[in-house]
Structures are given as C-alpha cells and as structure tokens.
Design a protein around this motif. Structure first.
Motif, PDB file in Angstrom:
ATOM      1  N   GLU A  98       0.819  -1.208   0.000  1.00 49.13           N
ATOM      2  CA  GLU A  98       0.000   0.000   0.000  1.00 49.13           C
ATOM      3  C   GLU A  98       0.857   1.264   0.000  1.00 49.13           C
ATOM      4  O   GLU A  98       0.528   2.262  -0.647  1.00 49.13           O
ATOM      5  CB  GLU A  98      -0.935  -0.017   1.212  1.00 49.13           C
ATOM      6  CG  GLU A  98      -1.969  -1.149   1.160  1.00 49.13           C
ATOM      7  CD  GLU A  98      -2.727  -1.305   2.466  1.00 49.13           C
ATOM      8  OE1 GLU A  98      -2.270  -0.727   3.486  1.00 49.13           O
ATOM      9  OE2 GLU A  98      -3.750  -2.011   2.472  1.00 49.13           O
ATOM     10  N   GLU A 157       2.262   1.854  -3.473  1.00 49.14           N
ATOM     11  CA  GLU A 157       1.201   2.344  -4.350  1.00 49.14           C
ATOM     12  C   GLU A 157       0.978   3.837  -4.136  1.00 49.14           C
ATOM     13  O   GLU A 157       0.894   4.617  -5.097  1.00 49.14           O
ATOM     14  CB  GLU A 157      -0.087   1.562  -4.115  1.00 49.14           C
ATOM     15  CG  GLU A 157      -1.221   1.935  -5.052  1.00 49.14           C
ATOM     16  CD  GLU A 157      -2.472   1.121  -4.800  1.00 49.14           C
ATOM     17  OE1 GLU A 157      -3.385   1.177  -5.647  1.00 49.14           O
ATOM     18  OE2 GLU A 157      -2.540   0.432  -3.757  1.00 49.14           O
ATOM     19  N   ARG A 176       4.063   5.997  -5.431  1.00 47.78           N
ATOM     20  CA  ARG A 176       4.098   6.211  -6.885  1.00 47.78           C
ATOM     21  C   ARG A 176       3.048   7.221  -7.321  1.00 47.78           C
ATOM     22  O   ARG A 176       3.309   8.063  -8.188  1.00 47.78           O
ATOM     23  CB  ARG A 176       3.897   4.882  -7.610  1.00 47.78           C
ATOM     24  CG  ARG A 176       5.065   3.926  -7.477  1.00 47.78           C
ATOM     25  CD  ARG A 176       4.835   2.686  -8.306  1.00 47.78           C
ATOM     26  NE  ARG A 176       5.070   2.928  -9.716  1.00 47.78           N
ATOM     27  CZ  ARG A 176       4.581   2.173 -10.689  1.00 47.78           C
ATOM     28  NH1 ARG A 176       3.784   1.145 -10.398  1.00 47.78           N
ATOM     29  NH2 ARG A 176       4.856   2.432 -11.950  1.00 47.78           N
ATOM     30  N   ARG A 177       1.865   7.139  -6.728  1.00 53.12           N
ATOM     31  CA  ARG A 177       0.825   8.112  -7.063  1.00 53.12           C
ATOM     32  C   ARG A 177       1.273   9.527  -6.712  1.00 53.12           C
ATOM     33  O   ARG A 177       0.905  10.490  -7.386  1.00 53.12           O
ATOM     34  CB  ARG A 177      -0.483   7.781  -6.336  1.00 53.12           C
ATOM     35  CG  ARG A 177      -1.245   6.608  -6.907  1.00 53.12           C
ATOM     36  CD  ARG A 177      -2.726   6.697  -6.533  1.00 53.12           C
ATOM     37  NE  ARG A 177      -2.920   6.888  -5.109  1.00 53.12           N
ATOM     38  CZ  ARG A 177      -3.159   5.911  -4.232  1.00 53.12           C
ATOM     39  NH1 ARG A 177      -3.246   4.663  -4.654  1.00 53.12           N
ATOM     40  NH2 ARG A 177      -3.335   6.176  -2.967  1.00 53.12           N
ATOM     41  N   ARG A 207       4.231  -4.872  -9.159  1.00 51.11           N
ATOM     42  CA  ARG A 207       3.425  -3.967  -9.979  1.00 51.11           C
ATOM     43  C   ARG A 207       3.356  -2.558  -9.411  1.00 51.11           C
ATOM     44  O   ARG A 207       2.790  -1.664 -10.053  1.00 51.11           O
ATOM     45  CB  ARG A 207       2.012  -4.528 -10.172  1.00 51.11           C
ATOM     46  CG  ARG A 207       1.185  -4.703  -8.921  1.00 51.11           C
ATOM     47  CD  ARG A 207      -0.037  -5.552  -9.218  1.00 51.11           C
ATOM     48  NE  ARG A 207      -0.891  -5.738  -8.050  1.00 51.11           N
ATOM     49  CZ  ARG A 207      -1.973  -5.017  -7.804  1.00 51.11           C
ATOM     50  NH1 ARG A 207      -2.328  -4.069  -8.657  1.00 51.11           N
ATOM     51  NH2 ARG A 207      -2.706  -5.236  -6.742  1.00 51.11           N
ATOM     52  N   HIS A 208       3.946  -2.354  -8.237  1.00 51.03           N
ATOM     53  CA  HIS A 208       3.998  -1.013  -7.659  1.00 51.03           C
ATOM     54  C   HIS A 208       5.433  -0.481  -7.639  1.00 51.03           C
ATOM     55  O   HIS A 208       5.739   0.448  -6.890  1.00 51.03           O
ATOM     56  CB  HIS A 208       3.423  -1.024  -6.245  1.00 51.03           C
ATOM     57  CG  HIS A 208       2.001  -1.483  -6.175  1.00 51.03           C
ATOM     58  ND1 HIS A 208       0.976  -0.811  -6.815  1.00 51.03           N
ATOM     59  CD2 HIS A 208       1.438  -2.559  -5.576  1.00 51.03           C
ATOM     60  CE1 HIS A 208      -0.164  -1.461  -6.598  1.00 51.03           C
ATOM     61  NE2 HIS A 208       0.095  -2.517  -5.861  1.00 51.03           N
ATOM     62  N   SER A 209       6.310  -1.089  -8.451  1.00 50.30           N
ATOM     63  CA  SER A 209       7.712  -0.674  -8.528  1.00 50.30           C
ATOM     64  C   SER A 209       8.031  -0.218  -9.944  1.00 50.30           C
ATOM     65  O   SER A 209       7.585  -0.823 -10.910  1.00 50.30           O
ATOM     66  CB  SER A 209       8.631  -1.842  -8.137  1.00 50.30           C
ATOM     67  OG  SER A 209       8.331  -2.329  -6.844  1.00 50.30           O
TER      68      SER A 209
END
Length: 280
Positions: free
Chosen positions: A196, A199, A202-203, A221-223
């Motif tokens: 979390e 995520e 990145r946002r 998928r969050h890297s």
C-alpha cells in the motif's frame, strides 16, 4: 558465467502479462527452479497453493500446448539431476541451507552480468535528496544496513523501518523536501502495508526502486524498477544473503553516481580518527 535454472525461468516469463494467480505460480517455480521440471501439474499446484487447471492455463499463457509441453521444455534447459539428489546425501540440513545461499549468490551474480538496471537504480537514488529507504518486518535489517552506509556518502538518507500512521507522514515530508525516488527492500512474508505504501508513493510522484525476492513478488506492480535477489528457504526462517549483497551493490552504484562521495568518505574517516571512534 552460465545461467542457473532460476535465471532461465525468469527469462521464460519475461514479456508475458500474467494474472496474480499466474505470478504466484511463476514465483513458486523460480524459488524451486531445480525441482520444478520433475513435478506434475498437481504437485506444482499444491506447491503454489492454486488449482491444477490454473497451472494448465499458466502453461498456455506462456505459449505451450499445456503443462506437459512446458515441463518437457524445462527438462531440456534444466540440469540433468535434481539439486537435492545431487548433494542432499552429502550435507546435513545446516550445510544444505548454506549451499542454498551459495546457489542464490550464483544466481545473483548471473543476473548482474547486465549491470544496466543497477546503474540506473544508482543514478535514481543518488539524484533523490532526501532519499527515503523503506523496509518493514523481515526487510527492516536490509533497509537499516543500506541506510547506515548510504548516509556516509549521500547528503540526506531517511530510514523508514517502522510502519503505522507515521509512515505516510514521513514519506510526505520527504516529498515536500524534494525526494524524487524511494528505495524499498521487500522480503517474504510481504506486509500489506508495504504494498500500500509503494502504491501511494508512486501516485505521489516518487520513482520506486525495489529489491525483492522475486520479480513476481506482490510489490512488483507497484515498482518502477525491481531488481530480484532470491532468499533461502532451507531453515525455519528465510535467509537473505543475496538481498543484502544486492543492497551493497546498489550502494556502490549510488556512490559512483555521487560526485562528492569520495570526499564525504574521506571527511568521515578524518573525523572518526580525530574522535578515536574505532579501535585499530
């Protein structure tokens, strides 16, 4: 240096869009790369904690007619004998754990034959001031070790090794002060809070560089840039020699990208000598 079975498996999976269940199968296969060519679809399904049809669909997603075709391919590119039968009788369980870590280090060495990802990571980390370094639970020692040494060459390193409500505040503070990248160490079992946090980071605009046990770890998928380093699973608790060494390699790459790194090290050594900080 020839590639190990895990590295060859990683290449087999590259370029395929896999579902979360398929990534779980792929992760399981990489961790048991030497044994996978000898497993039935049912055995692989049990090992990965998925259904047998999921294994079949996974093989088809990779371009094979079914799991038997995938297994035949793996046997063609894998060593002739299972890692356990080749030396399992020669070593006790503690030695086997050490040998497993040696294999992990060989796999890491093979992956580093292409230095570009590490060099790119070093540039990203060097350019971020401040530089937040995240590692929770099992990965906290990896993050702490990196941050300790990084602080000797980087002007502003911020260790994030505790979760909770303050974690998001500390990342926000780093962003306000100019952070552009975040380094994350992510090891199993993967805390939901780490996923979390990446995520959200990145946002918010941070570029996420991650050291994880597999390219199919939940944080993948969050890297923006993930560099895998396998962990050992031969003991009751995982061992992480390869992730630790990869952290030092990233530290070297970051120092190479910092123009004043050597001057900072020499200044630290001079101050340490003046204080009598270390016993010679």
């Amino acid at each position: 240096m020839s590639e190990g079975p895990a590295a060859r498996l990683q290449k087999l999976f590259e370029g395929h869009r896999l579902t979360p269940t398929q990534r779980r199968i792929a992760h399981c296969m990489v961790r048991g790369a030497a044994d996978v060519p000898f497993l039935s679809s049912v055995e692989l399904a049990e090992l990965a904690g998925v259904s047998q049809p999921s294994v079949t669909r996974f093989a088809v997603a990779l371009g094979f007619d079914g799991y038997p075709a995938l297994r035949r391919h793996l046997r063609e590119v894998a060593p002739a004998e299972r890692a356990g039968t080749a030396r399992g009788d020669a070593y006790n369980e503690y030695q086997q754990a050490v040998q497993g870590e040696i294999d992990n280090l060989r796999q890491l060495a093979a992956a580093l034959a292409d230095p570009a990802p590490v060099q790119e990571a070093g540039r990203l980390l060097a350019a971020s001031v401040p530089l937040p370094v995240l590692g929770l639970r099992a990965a906290s020692s990896q993050a702490r070790g990196f941050a300790y040494f990084a602080a000797k060459v980087h002007p502003d390193v911020r260790l994030l090794d505790e979760g909770g409500s303050m974690l998001e505040d500390r990342i926000d503070a780093a962003l306000r002060h100019g952070a552009t990248a975040l380094l994350c160490f992510a090891l199993p079992r993967h805390p939901r809070e780490v996923v979390e946090t990446l995520e959200r980071s990145r946002r918010a605009g941070l570029t996420v560089v991650t050291v994880a046990d597999s390219a199919f770890a939940p944080v993948a998928r969050h890297s923006d840039l993930l560099i895998p380093a396998p962990v050992g699973t031969g003991l009751a608790f995982d061992t992480a020699c390869a992730p630790m060494l990869l952290g030092r390699v990233l530290l070297e790459a970051m120092a190479d990208a910092l123009p004043d790194a050597q001057a900072r090290l020499e200044d630290f050594d001079a101050r340490a000598a003046a204080r009598g900080l270390f016993v010679e």
